[in-house]
Design a protein around this motif. Structure first.
Motif, PDB file in Angstrom:
ATOM      1  N   GLN A 182       0.800  -1.221   0.000  1.00 24.26           N
ATOM      2  CA  GLN A 182       0.000   0.000   0.000  1.00 24.26           C
ATOM      3  C   GLN A 182       0.828   1.263   0.000  1.00 24.26           C
ATOM      4  N   TYR A 183       1.881   1.279   0.833  1.00 24.89           N
ATOM      5  CA  TYR A 183       2.588   2.542   1.046  1.00 24.89           C
ATOM      6  C   TYR A 183       3.979   2.544   0.467  1.00 24.89           C
ATOM      7  N   ASN A 184       4.387   1.406  -0.153  1.00 21.09           N
ATOM      8  CA  ASN A 184       5.646   1.379  -0.870  1.00 21.09           C
ATOM      9  C   ASN A 184       6.828   1.678   0.054  1.00 21.09           C
ATOM     10  N   ALA A 185       6.685   1.375   1.329  1.00 21.76           N
ATOM     11  CA  ALA A 185       7.766   1.678   2.265  1.00 21.76           C
ATOM     12  C   ALA A 185       7.804   0.614   3.336  1.00 21.76           C
ATOM     13  N   LEU A 186       8.985   0.462   3.938  1.00 14.89           N
ATOM     14  CA  LEU A 186       9.109  -0.467   5.058  1.00 14.89           C
ATOM     15  C   LEU A 186       9.490   0.264   6.325  1.00 14.89           C
ATOM     16  N   ASN A 187       9.799   1.540   6.191  1.00 14.50           N
ATOM     17  CA  ASN A 187      10.210   2.304   7.353  1.00 14.50           C
ATOM     18  C   ASN A 187       8.997   2.632   8.221  1.00 14.50           C
ATOM     19  N   MET A 188       9.115   2.389   9.522  1.00 13.40           N
ATOM     20  CA  MET A 188       7.954   2.558  10.398  1.00 13.40           C
ATOM     21  C   MET A 188       7.428   3.986  10.356  1.00 13.40           C
ATOM     22  N   ALA A 189       8.362   4.959  10.418  1.00 14.53           N
ATOM     23  CA  ALA A 189       7.911   6.356  10.469  1.00 14.53           C
ATOM     24  C   ALA A 189       7.219   6.747   9.173  1.00 14.53           C
ATOM     25  N   THR A 190       7.768   6.293   8.030  1.00 16.43           N
ATOM     26  CA  THR A 190       7.158   6.640   6.747  1.00 16.43           C
ATOM     27  C   THR A 190       5.766   6.044   6.630  1.00 16.43           C
ATOM     28  N   ILE A 191       5.639   4.777   7.040  1.00 13.50           N
ATOM     29  CA  ILE A 191       4.324   4.135   6.985  1.00 13.50           C
ATOM     30  C   ILE A 191       3.355   4.861   7.913  1.00 13.50           C
ATOM     31  N   ALA A 192       3.843   5.181   9.127  1.00 12.97           N
ATOM     32  CA  ALA A 192       2.972   5.858  10.088  1.00 12.97           C
ATOM     33  C   ALA A 192       2.503   7.199   9.554  1.00 12.97           C
ATOM     34  N   ASN A 193       3.366   7.854   8.761  1.00 13.12           N
ATOM     35  CA  ASN A 193       3.001   9.145   8.195  1.00 13.12           C
ATOM     36  C   ASN A 193       1.921   8.995   7.138  1.00 13.12           C
ATOM     37  N   ALA A 194       1.989   7.882   6.388  1.00 13.56           N
ATOM     38  CA  ALA A 194       1.110   7.756   5.227  1.00 13.56           C
ATOM     39  C   ALA A 194      -0.168   6.986   5.532  1.00 13.56           C
ATOM     40  N   ILE A 195      -0.258   6.372   6.715  1.00 13.98           N
ATOM     41  CA  ILE A 195      -1.303   5.365   6.916  1.00 13.98           C
ATOM     42  C   ILE A 195      -2.689   6.004   6.894  1.00 13.98           C
ATOM     43  N   GLN A 196      -3.658   5.282   6.310  1.00  9.76           N
ATOM     44  CA  GLN A 196      -5.011   5.816   6.094  1.00  9.76           C
ATOM     45  C   GLN A 196      -6.089   5.083   6.886  1.00  9.76           C
ATOM     46  N   PHE A 197      -5.753   3.966   7.486  1.00  8.43           N
ATOM     47  CA  PHE A 197      -6.722   3.094   8.156  1.00  8.43           C
ATOM     48  C   PHE A 197      -7.790   2.596   7.175  1.00  8.43           C
ATOM     49  N   THR A 198      -7.317   2.109   6.052  1.00  8.08           N
ATOM     50  CA  THR A 198      -8.220   1.458   5.098  1.00  8.08           C
ATOM     51  C   THR A 198      -8.543   0.057   5.577  1.00  8.08           C
ATOM     52  N   PHE A 199      -9.299  -0.684   4.765  1.00  2.36           N
ATOM     53  CA  PHE A 199      -9.654  -2.053   5.134  1.00  2.36           C
ATOM     54  C   PHE A 199      -8.401  -2.910   5.301  1.00  2.36           C
ATOM     55  N   PHE A 200      -7.425  -2.731   4.363  1.00  6.52           N
ATOM     56  CA  PHE A 200      -6.196  -3.527   4.462  1.00  6.52           C
ATOM     57  C   PHE A 200      -5.415  -3.165   5.719  1.00  6.52           C
ATOM     58  N   ASP A 201      -5.455  -1.882   6.101  1.00  3.40           N
ATOM     59  CA  ASP A 201      -4.749  -1.489   7.313  1.00  3.40           C
ATOM     60  C   ASP A 201      -5.341  -2.160   8.542  1.00  3.40           C
ATOM     61  N   LYS A 202      -6.671  -2.359   8.506  1.00  4.06           N
ATOM     62  CA  LYS A 202      -7.296  -3.068   9.634  1.00  4.06           C
ATOM     63  C   LYS A 202      -6.766  -4.497   9.701  1.00  4.06           C
ATOM     64  N   ILE A 203      -6.682  -5.150   8.520  1.00  3.33           N
ATOM     65  CA  ILE A 203      -6.169  -6.520   8.497  1.00  3.33           C
ATOM     66  C   ILE A 203      -4.746  -6.543   9.051  1.00  3.33           C
ATOM     67  N   VAL A 204      -3.941  -5.572   8.589  1.00  2.24           N
ATOM     68  CA  VAL A 204      -2.550  -5.515   9.048  1.00  2.24           C
ATOM     69  C   VAL A 204      -2.494  -5.330  10.557  1.00  2.24           C
ATOM     70  N   LEU A 205      -3.335  -4.420  11.066  1.00  2.00           N
ATOM     71  CA  LEU A 205      -3.347  -4.171  12.506  1.00  2.00           C
ATOM     72  C   LEU A 205      -3.649  -5.461  13.263  1.00  2.00           C
ATOM     73  N   VAL A 206      -4.694  -6.186  12.808  1.00  2.00           N
ATOM     74  CA  VAL A 206      -5.066  -7.424  13.495  1.00  2.00           C
ATOM     75  C   VAL A 206      -3.922  -8.415  13.454  1.00  2.00           C
ATOM     76  N   LEU A 207      -3.321  -8.592  12.261  1.00  2.00           N
ATOM     77  CA  LEU A 207      -2.264  -9.603  12.150  1.00  2.00           C
ATOM     78  C   LEU A 207      -1.060  -9.231  13.003  1.00  2.00           C
ATOM     79  N   LEU A 208      -0.645  -7.960  12.939  1.00  2.00           N
ATOM     80  CA  LEU A 208       0.539  -7.563  13.703  1.00  2.00           C
ATOM     81  C   LEU A 208       0.293  -7.665  15.202  1.00  2.00           C
ATOM     82  N   VAL A 209      -0.851  -7.134  15.643  1.00  2.00           N
ATOM     83  CA  VAL A 209      -1.103  -7.135  17.086  1.00  2.00           C
ATOM     84  C   VAL A 209      -1.250  -8.565  17.597  1.00  2.00           C
ATOM     85  N   THR A 210      -1.970  -9.408  16.850  1.00  2.00           N
ATOM     86  CA  THR A 210      -2.141 -10.779  17.323  1.00  2.00           C
ATOM     87  C   THR A 210      -0.814 -11.520  17.336  1.00  2.00           C
TER      88      THR A 210
END
Lengths: 116, 533, 123
Positions: free
Chosen positions: B199-227
């Motif tokens: 989605q964001y073409n980046a692996l850097n945490m700060a860059t991703i955090a800057n660009a993040i939109q909380f789309t549907f895919f971001d929800k999936i990512v949140l669930v997978l990472l947190v779990t």
């Protein structure tokens, strides 16, 4: 000065100072020592006084006298047997079931976060 | 630029590199002599500790530091996103790194005589150092894929260490469970990282955090990472690998495994507070995402406290009991973190005292990370000492050890009081913060926390009674006190525990509060990378 | 027509679910490890699929066609996903080897590979 000393750990709605508690513990120990001093002084080693008294029953061997881990909290675990049955079933040692819990949590969170 | 500035500049990679090099030099050095090898490992870790102190002083005084590999700037010419691997160090990182180095040094000190009779020790030290390296890497890195690599290194090395007693059925069993569960978790984390990259073409945490939109895919990512990361840190009901792994590995290994578990917790904090930090109060949904995550984490935290305490109460194996209480302690941390998230969401729009209460909860939770590592660690060291002296850990066959092992008994008593949150030990200071702040969020949370803390005391009273008290058991008549290096390691932990217990404000003001502020202040973490570009 | 380009992603999801099925419902330890390996291949396939750019050129500056260098240097593909996949494959091999060696030891001690029969003794 005394105010900042007392509030060494602020917790938002109160404060806590371990040094004051340490002082209290030392005073309590002193009191205990004083009270102990009032005790009887006619204790003699190696006489009948030092023997264990088990309502007249003979004394068991040292191994059997010790209250072991399995003897403790029997009542508690017995009373909550239904809870413990569930918990023991959860920890059944099967790797597949452990992975299943992981998948279940992922699924549940998908539903909660994804849908709402 | 004098040498001190040079060391300060290059300390982040050196903290990872020194244990890594030491790990692969250890087999060579151990050809000379055992004592030389142990001293070598100990000295190298002390050097790492020195580097940690230098870096920590620098970060705490001068703010967030970044270290870019392969160049001075995060961006090569012509790129508008950071593609280089970089370390980003803020106060939270420093807090975790300090905990890790304390655990590592004490673990090596303890291993000196605890592991003396085992073979394959050169490999043992190599793997321990690799595990320490991976924990440092997970904590220092600012790059998601790099985080995954270090996570996998910690999985592999932990598994190898859990299976150290390769002649024992239980160790093999526990190691297999651990590697299966954690590699599946790590693969899901990798999948989530791939989704973020897509989605964001980046692996850097700060860059991703800057660009993040909380789309549907971001929800999936949140669930997978947190779990996945909650599983790594042993949150119920994904904690089942933890008691097996902790109880069947050598005590020194368990001590450092606690650090690996907490690194997983740190990863979870990074995901929630940094990557999703700006989305916690996203108004585009029925509920704030932060509120939902907070409620979920709090529920699971309370569940871990319950399960950990209840299971510990019934076990009759010393190490397994401590392992289950470790699950409960992890629950306290998640309870505090979840309370902060709930408080943050409830404070909007006009309820600022909730945020204040939440901030105290967060401080308590972070402080509890340090206290849990020390308390649970000390208990495991005592369990190892009992095993060393008697070759057994079952509560049903031990008894009366206080007669022969006076110092160990005292250390156990200190650990017991600390872990069950009795004043004036350190566990009480952090638990008091958690009780009082969660009470303002919801009284029921605080009541559960206090009751379970009392039950923790009950658990360890059982251990104390059946192992250390009671008449002398004939088969244990010739038990001797453990060697000096083990006593020194336990005494070191006990001293730190008492020091923190008596002066909690020193740690809170200098380490915990900056760490909590660093977590809350997502913007400064992001702008260090993105704003400068 | 657009459906065609989604086939790799469908394959990724299918592989992950097949692997999970094997881990969850197969009793044999080796089959479980095969399941983990399939999940891993699925994730690697996902990363590789992300890295595909239509009309992209291999990012080796000296061997790129001269018209690409002159006209469209942007069509060179940033090889991050490939690098990630290589790393992930290497890690996967290490994990696989470790799991298989553990299975060997488990078989020596327990005499079985049934996941329900290998468990640490409770109590």
């Amino acid at each position: 000065m005394i105010d900042t000393f007392l509030k060494s750990l602020e917790t938002g709605s109160g404060f806590w100072n371990p040094l004051v508690l340490g002082l209290a513990i030392i005073i309590a120990l002193l009191l205990i020592y004083i009270i102990r001093g009032f005790g009887k002084k006619d204790y003699k080693k190696g006489t009948e006084q030092t023997k264990a008294f088990l309502s007249g029953n003979p004394e068991y061997s040292k191994d059997e006298m010790h209250i072991k881990g399995k003897n403790l909290y029997w009542g508690f675990t017995q009373a909550l047997k239904s809870v413990y049955n569930v918990l023991e079933k959860m920890h059944n040692g099967n790797t597949s079931d452990y992975v299943l819990w992981f998948v279940i949590i992922i699924g549940a969170l998908f539903i909660i976060i994804g849908v709402i | 630029m004098n040498w001190f500035e040079l060391i300060t500049l290059h300390s982040p990679p050196l903290i990872v590199a020194v244990p890594l090099l030491t790990a692969f030099l250890t087999p060579l050095v151990s050809k000379i002599n055992e004592i030389v090898r142990n001293l070598f490992v100990l000295i190298m870790l002390c050097i790492t500790g020195l580097l940690v102190l230098i870096l920590g002083y620098d970060v705490l005084t001068n703010g967030i530091r970044t270290y870019v590999f392969g160049g001075g700037a995060p961006l090569p010419s012509g790129m508008n996103i950071p593609v280089r691997i970089m370390f980003e160090i803020d106060s939270m990182t420093i807090f975790m790194v300090i905990i890790t180095i304390i655990l590592a040094i004490i673990c090596i000190l303890y291993s000196w005589s605890f592991m003396k009779d085992q073979d394959g020790l050169d490999k043992y030290y190599t793997i321990i150092l690799l595990l320490v390296t991976s924990i440092f890497g997970m904590e220092l890195t600012g790059d998601l894929f790099n985080f995954f690599v270090f996570l996998e290194i910690s999985c592999i090395t932990s598994c190898a260490l859990i299976a150290f007693y390769v002649h024992k059925k239980e160790s093999l069993d526990a190691a297999f469970k651990y590697i299966v569960i954690s590699s599946i978790g790590a693969l899901f984390i990798l999948f989530a990282i791939g989704l973020l990259y897509a989605q964001y073409n980046a692996l850097n945490m700060a860059t991703i955090a800057n660009a993040i939109q909380f789309t549907f895919f971001d929800k999936i990512v949140l669930v997978l990472l947190v779990t996945g990361l909650a599983m790594k840190s042993g949150l119920a009901p994904m904690h089942m690998w933890l008691p097996d792994a902790y109880s069947s590995s050598p005590a020194s290994v368990t001590f450092i495994l606690v650090g690996a578990t907490l690194a997983g917790l740190y990863g979870g904090l990074r995901v929630i507070f940094t990557i999703y930090g700006n989305q916690l109060l996203n108004t585009g949904f029925t509920f704030y995402p932060g509120l939902l995550i907070g409620i979920i984490i709090t529920t699971l935290g309370v569940l871990s406290i319950f399960i950990g305490v209840f299971m510990a109460l019934k076990r009759s194996d010393f190490k397994k009991m401590i392992a289950y209480t470790a699950v409960a302690e992890i629950g306290y941390m998640f309870l505090a973190i979840g309370s902060y998230l709930i408080g943050l969401a409830l404070s909007v729009p006009d309820n600022p005292q909730m945020l204040v209460a939440g901030t105290y909860a967060l401080k308590g939770g972070l402080f509890h990370i340090l206290n849990d590592a020390l308390d649970i660690g000390l208990l495991f060291l005592v369990a190892g000492a009992v095993y060393y002296a008697t070759k057994q850990t079952s509560l049903n066959s031990l008894g009366g050890l206080a007669r022969n092992m006076k110092y160990t008994t005292i250390f156990f008593l200190i650990g017991l009081l600390a872990v069950s949150g009795m004043p004036p030990m350190n566990g009480f200071a952090s638990k008091l913060l958690i009780y009082q702040s969660t009470y303002q969020i919801s009284p029921i949370l605080s009541i559960i926390a206090i009751i379970c803390s009392i039950m923790l005391l009950a658990v360890f009273v059982k251990v104390f009674q059946s192992i250390f008290l009671g008449p002398e058991i004939p088969s244990l008549k010739n038990v001797k006190e453990v060697p000096k290096s083990m006593l020194a390691a336990m005494a070191l932990v006990a001293c730190i525990i008492i020091f923190i217990g008596l002066f909690p404000n020193i740690i809170i003001d200098n380490l915990v509060t900056p760490a909590a502020e660093a977590l809350q202040n997502t913007t400064s973490y992001i702008s260090t990378i993105v704003g400068g570009a | 027509m657009t459906m065609i380009f989604n086939i790799p992603f469908i394959a990724v999801v299918a592989m992950i679910f097949i692997g999970l099925y094997a881990v969850l419902f197969k009793r044999n330890l080796v089959k479980m490890v095969i399941g983990i390996s399939i999940i891993e291949s699925g994730v690697n396939l996902f990363l590789i699929t992300l890295g595909y750019r239509e009309g992209g050129v291999v990012p080796i500056f000296t061997s790129a066609p001269s018209e690409v260098v002159k006209n469209a240097p942007g069509s060179m593909v940033l090889p991050v996903p490939q690098a990630l996949t290589l790393t992930s494959i290497v890690i996967g091999v290490a994990v696989l080897a470790l799991m298989l060696s553990l299975i060997m030891h488990i078989y020596e001690h327990y005499g079985t590979l049934d996941v329900r029969k290998i468990r640490g003794p409770e109590e």
